[in-house]
Design a protein around this motif. Sequence first.
Motif, PDB file in Angstrom:
ATOM      1  N   ASN A 231       0.832  -1.199   0.000  1.00 27.94           N
ATOM      2  CA  ASN A 231       0.000   0.000   0.000  1.00 27.94           C
ATOM      3  C   ASN A 231       0.865   1.246   0.000  1.00 27.94           C
ATOM      4  O   ASN A 231       2.029   1.202   0.375  1.00 27.94           O
ATOM      5  CB  ASN A 231      -0.886   0.012   1.263  1.00 27.94           C
ATOM      6  N   PRO A 232       0.294   2.395  -0.401  1.00 26.90           N
ATOM      7  CA  PRO A 232       1.065   3.644  -0.313  1.00 26.90           C
ATOM      8  C   PRO A 232       1.496   3.884   1.135  1.00 26.90           C
ATOM      9  O   PRO A 232       0.781   3.521   2.066  1.00 26.90           O
ATOM     10  CB  PRO A 232       0.073   4.711  -0.769  1.00 26.90           C
ATOM     11  N   PRO A 233       2.662   4.471   1.333  1.00 27.09           N
ATOM     12  CA  PRO A 233       3.153   4.649   2.699  1.00 27.09           C
ATOM     13  C   PRO A 233       2.298   5.635   3.481  1.00 27.09           C
ATOM     14  O   PRO A 233       1.804   6.618   2.950  1.00 27.09           O
ATOM     15  CB  PRO A 233       4.569   5.198   2.516  1.00 27.09           C
ATOM     16  N   THR A 234       2.099   5.300   4.741  1.00 28.58           N
ATOM     17  CA  THR A 234       1.446   6.208   5.672  1.00 28.58           C
ATOM     18  C   THR A 234       2.515   6.663   6.648  1.00 28.58           C
ATOM     19  O   THR A 234       3.684   6.344   6.488  1.00 28.58           O
ATOM     20  CB  THR A 234       0.291   5.512   6.427  1.00 28.58           C
ATOM     21  N   HIS A 235       2.097   7.376   7.685  1.00 26.05           N
ATOM     22  CA  HIS A 235       3.085   7.879   8.632  1.00 26.05           C
ATOM     23  C   HIS A 235       3.805   6.764   9.378  1.00 26.05           C
ATOM     24  O   HIS A 235       4.862   6.990   9.936  1.00 26.05           O
ATOM     25  CB  HIS A 235       2.425   8.850   9.613  1.00 26.05           C
ATOM     26  N   ALA A 236       3.270   5.525   9.395  1.00 23.07           N
ATOM     27  CA  ALA A 236       3.907   4.452  10.143  1.00 23.07           C
ATOM     28  C   ALA A 236       4.431   3.339   9.246  1.00 23.07           C
ATOM     29  O   ALA A 236       4.964   2.368   9.735  1.00 23.07           O
ATOM     30  CB  ALA A 236       2.924   3.868  11.154  1.00 23.07           C
ATOM     31  N   ASP A 237       4.262   3.455   7.934  1.00 25.13           N
ATOM     32  CA  ASP A 237       4.714   2.420   7.018  1.00 25.13           C
ATOM     33  C   ASP A 237       6.002   2.859   6.333  1.00 25.13           C
ATOM     34  O   ASP A 237       6.155   4.019   5.975  1.00 25.13           O
ATOM     35  CB  ASP A 237       3.658   2.160   5.933  1.00 25.13           C
ATOM     36  N   PRO A 238       6.918   1.904   6.106  1.00 27.08           N
ATOM     37  CA  PRO A 238       8.130   2.264   5.378  1.00 27.08           C
ATOM     38  C   PRO A 238       7.803   2.556   3.917  1.00 27.08           C
ATOM     39  O   PRO A 238       6.850   2.029   3.356  1.00 27.08           O
ATOM     40  CB  PRO A 238       9.013   1.029   5.517  1.00 27.08           C
ATOM     41  N   ASP A 239       8.598   3.405   3.308  1.00 26.74           N
ATOM     42  CA  ASP A 239       8.434   3.726   1.896  1.00 26.74           C
ATOM     43  C   ASP A 239       8.815   2.485   1.096  1.00 26.74           C
ATOM     44  O   ASP A 239       9.954   2.009   1.190  1.00 26.74           O
ATOM     45  CB  ASP A 239       9.337   4.906   1.527  1.00 26.74           C
ATOM     46  N   PRO A 240       7.898   1.934   0.287  1.00 24.24           N
ATOM     47  CA  PRO A 240       8.195   0.689  -0.421  1.00 24.24           C
ATOM     48  C   PRO A 240       9.293   0.836  -1.481  1.00 24.24           C
ATOM     49  O   PRO A 240       9.869  -0.157  -1.904  1.00 24.24           O
ATOM     50  CB  PRO A 240       6.857   0.316  -1.067  1.00 24.24           C
ATOM     51  N   ARG A 241       9.610   2.055  -1.876  1.00 27.53           N
ATOM     52  CA  ARG A 241      10.673   2.260  -2.860  1.00 27.53           C
ATOM     53  C   ARG A 241      12.050   2.058  -2.249  1.00 27.53           C
ATOM     54  O   ARG A 241      13.049   1.918  -2.962  1.00 27.53           O
ATOM     55  CB  ARG A 241      10.577   3.665  -3.455  1.00 27.53           C
ATOM     56  N   PHE A 242      12.118   2.057  -0.916  1.00 31.21           N
ATOM     57  CA  PHE A 242      13.385   1.909  -0.210  1.00 31.21           C
ATOM     58  C   PHE A 242      13.261   0.779   0.812  1.00 31.21           C
ATOM     59  O   PHE A 242      13.028   1.024   1.998  1.00 31.21           O
ATOM     60  CB  PHE A 242      13.754   3.211   0.511  1.00 31.21           C
ATOM     61  N   PRO A 243      13.405  -0.480   0.379  1.00 27.32           N
ATOM     62  CA  PRO A 243      13.300  -1.581   1.347  1.00 27.32           C
ATOM     63  C   PRO A 243      14.468  -1.550   2.325  1.00 27.32           C
ATOM     64  O   PRO A 243      15.550  -1.048   1.997  1.00 27.32           O
ATOM     65  CB  PRO A 243      13.352  -2.830   0.467  1.00 27.32           C
ATOM     66  N   PHE A 244      14.224  -2.054   3.515  1.00 25.16           N
ATOM     67  CA  PHE A 244      15.305  -2.086   4.495  1.00 25.16           C
ATOM     68  C   PHE A 244      16.416  -2.977   3.957  1.00 25.16           C
ATOM     69  O   PHE A 244      16.167  -4.058   3.455  1.00 25.16           O
ATOM     70  CB  PHE A 244      14.811  -2.604   5.849  1.00 25.16           C
ATOM     71  N   PRO A 245      17.663  -2.519   4.023  1.00 22.98           N
ATOM     72  CA  PRO A 245      18.770  -3.306   3.450  1.00 22.98           C
ATOM     73  C   PRO A 245      18.996  -4.598   4.223  1.00 22.98           C
ATOM     74  O   PRO A 245      18.816  -4.653   5.439  1.00 22.98           O
ATOM     75  CB  PRO A 245      19.970  -2.373   3.570  1.00 22.98           C
ATOM     76  N   HIS A 246      19.374  -5.596   3.497  1.00 26.11           N
ATOM     77  CA  HIS A 246      19.658  -6.907   4.103  1.00 26.11           C
ATOM     78  C   HIS A 246      21.060  -7.338   3.739  1.00 26.11           C
ATOM     79  O   HIS A 246      21.603  -6.938   2.719  1.00 26.11           O
ATOM     80  CB  HIS A 246      18.640  -7.947   3.625  1.00 26.11           C
ATOM     81  N   ASN A 247      21.610  -8.161   4.600  1.00 22.46           N
ATOM     82  CA  ASN A 247      22.943  -8.691   4.412  1.00 22.46           C
ATOM     83  C   ASN A 247      22.867 -10.192   4.668  1.00 22.46           C
ATOM     84  O   ASN A 247      22.136 -10.619   5.566  1.00 22.46           O
ATOM     85  CB  ASN A 247      23.907  -8.009   5.398  1.00 22.46           C
ATOM     86  N   PRO A 248      23.597 -11.014   3.923  1.00 17.66           N
ATOM     87  CA  PRO A 248      23.506 -12.461   4.136  1.00 17.66           C
ATOM     88  C   PRO A 248      23.921 -12.886   5.547  1.00 17.66           C
ATOM     89  O   PRO A 248      23.386 -13.851   6.079  1.00 17.66           O
ATOM     90  CB  PRO A 248      24.430 -13.065   3.084  1.00 17.66           C
ATOM     91  N   THR A 249      24.855 -12.171   6.137  1.00 23.86           N
ATOM     92  CA  THR A 249      25.242 -12.492   7.514  1.00 23.86           C
ATOM     93  C   THR A 249      24.614 -11.460   8.447  1.00 23.86           C
ATOM     94  O   THR A 249      24.474 -10.294   8.078  1.00 23.86           O
ATOM     95  CB  THR A 249      26.771 -12.475   7.684  1.00 23.86           C
ATOM     96  N   PRO A 250      24.232 -11.872   9.633  1.00 23.03           N
ATOM     97  CA  PRO A 250      23.600 -10.923  10.569  1.00 23.03           C
ATOM     98  C   PRO A 250      24.523  -9.747  10.889  1.00 23.03           C
ATOM     99  O   PRO A 250      25.721  -9.912  11.083  1.00 23.03           O
ATOM    100  CB  PRO A 250      23.343 -11.759  11.824  1.00 23.03           C
ATOM    101  N   THR A 251      23.946  -8.564  10.910  1.00 25.55           N
ATOM    102  CA  THR A 251      24.696  -7.353  11.236  1.00 25.55           C
ATOM    103  C   THR A 251      24.670  -7.143  12.745  1.00 25.55           C
ATOM    104  O   THR A 251      23.909  -7.780  13.461  1.00 25.55           O
ATOM    105  CB  THR A 251      24.099  -6.136  10.518  1.00 25.55           C
ATOM    106  N   ARG A 252      25.487  -6.210  13.220  1.00 25.47           N
ATOM    107  CA  ARG A 252      25.550  -5.951  14.662  1.00 25.47           C
ATOM    108  C   ARG A 252      24.215  -5.466  15.210  1.00 25.47           C
ATOM    109  O   ARG A 252      23.854  -5.768  16.334  1.00 25.47           O
ATOM    110  CB  ARG A 252      26.629  -4.912  14.970  1.00 25.47           C
TER     111      ARG A 252
END
Length: 175
Positions: free
Chosen positions: A8-29
């Motif tokens: 859905n379009p982003p609201t004040h509590a939703d992340p912007d779908p154009r910028f997904p949270f970055p992921h890394n194959p190994t867990p980050t700190r």
Amino acid sequence: MSRTGVANPPTHADPDPRFPFPHNPTPTRCQTEPATFDFAHGDSSGETRAVREKRLARAHRACSGCPIVKDCLKWALVNQPLTKVGIFAATTPSQRTALRKRMVDRLGPDWIDVLADQDRARRERAAAARHTPLTVNQARIIRLDREINGPMPQPLTPAQQQRNMARLMAGLKAA
């Protein structure tokens, strides 16, 4: 805090779908030690200023060695309602506010749309490059680079981590 994209379009509590949270194959700190990055605005938790600054420095050092710090910062800047507290990409909420103001100054009030367009264009160029074969000279350069520097990506060295930390801190001081 949800770190997934939404349809859905982003609201004040939703992340912007154009910028997904970055992921890394190994867990980050931040995934393995979330308490290190848990700083509420004005939260001193009964600790002295020196102890708080030491906690912040530890979080900054952890971010400086992270392979996804650049994308994490972009995500945190774009998704302001989700990042009102905590350390993201070695920045505090007030530092991110200052960086957002600089983005408005540099790219205009629709800076998020400008970043989204830049990212889309970069992805399209990368996709086109995957379908365009390399020239003989380009292939030779890549082979020589691998022979000299080894396969990529490599874990960040302590020197690279220090360089990333210095760049992050310089950017924050300029904000």
